[in-house]
Design a protein around this motif. Structure first.
Motif, mmCIF file in Angstrom:
data_model
loop_
_atom_site.group_PDB
_atom_site.id
_atom_site.type_symbol
_atom_site.label_atom_id
_atom_site.label_comp_id
_atom_site.label_asym_id
_atom_site.label_seq_id
_atom_site.Cartn_x
_atom_site.Cartn_y
_atom_site.Cartn_z
ATOM 1 N N PRO A 151 7.532 2.245 0.889
ATOM 2 C CA PRO A 151 8.745 1.418 0.806
ATOM 3 C C PRO A 151 9.562 1.500 2.081
ATOM 4 N N GLY A 152 9.923 0.331 2.590
ATOM 5 C CA GLY A 152 10.761 0.270 3.781
ATOM 6 C C GLY A 152 10.034 0.500 5.089
ATOM 7 N N ASP A 157 1.365 11.031 1.587
ATOM 8 C CA ASP A 157 0.322 10.024 1.409
ATOM 9 C C ASP A 157 0.716 8.966 0.368
ATOM 10 N N THR A 158 1.836 9.190 -0.300
ATOM 11 C CA THR A 158 2.302 8.238 -1.304
ATOM 12 C C THR A 158 2.560 6.877 -0.664
ATOM 13 N N ALA A 159 1.922 5.845 -1.198
ATOM 14 C CA ALA A 159 2.023 4.491 -0.639
ATOM 15 C C ALA A 159 1.203 3.545 -1.495
ATOM 16 N N VAL A 160 1.342 2.271 -1.205
ATOM 17 C CA VAL A 160 0.416 1.272 -1.734
ATOM 18 C C VAL A 160 -0.699 1.118 -0.704
ATOM 19 N N TYR A 161 -1.929 1.222 -1.180
ATOM 20 C CA TYR A 161 -3.090 1.161 -0.298
ATOM 21 C C TYR A 161 -3.787 -0.193 -0.435
#
Length: 114
Positions: A41-42, A89-93
């Motif tokens: 995010p961001g 590592d948290t994210a949308v992949y």
């Protein structure tokens, strides 16, 4: 119309593992370099791993030694094995062709948290 469908994300504790998959329909991507990207995010979408048509791989420093990209051209699918996961590592992949990207898929959410 090419469609990319990412899957395999989820919630995992730090140190855990996940295996992401990306299936492409409507096109044969065996002759192209493919990549996995992620976006928090961001932040901008960053390239984290690539694999050429010949199977040569390259990784961002932040994931080197922990992530492994692979492909199965017969299944039109690209994979990302993620080990020793960290909260950062948290994210949308997402996956996509490295050059001349296809329309982006919806991605798969990876959340690393205790």
């Amino acid at each position: 119309q090419v469609q990319l469908v990412e899957s395999g994300g989820g919630l995992v504790q730090p140190g855990g593992s996940l295996r992401l998959s990306c299936a492409a329909s409507g096109s044969i991507f065996s002759g192209y370099a493919m990549g996995w990207y992620r976006q928090s995010p961001g932040k901008q979408r960053d390239l984290v791993a690539t694999i050429t048509s010949g199977g040569n791989t390259n990784y961002a420093d932040s994931v080197k030694g922990r992530f492994t990209i692979s492909r199965d051209n017969a299944k039109n699918t690209v994979y990302l094995q993620m080990n020793s996961l960290k909260p950062e590592d948290t994210a949308v992949y997402y996956c996509n062709r490295v050059r001349s990207p296809y329309p982006w898929g919806q991605g798969t959410q990876v959340t690393v948290s205790s």
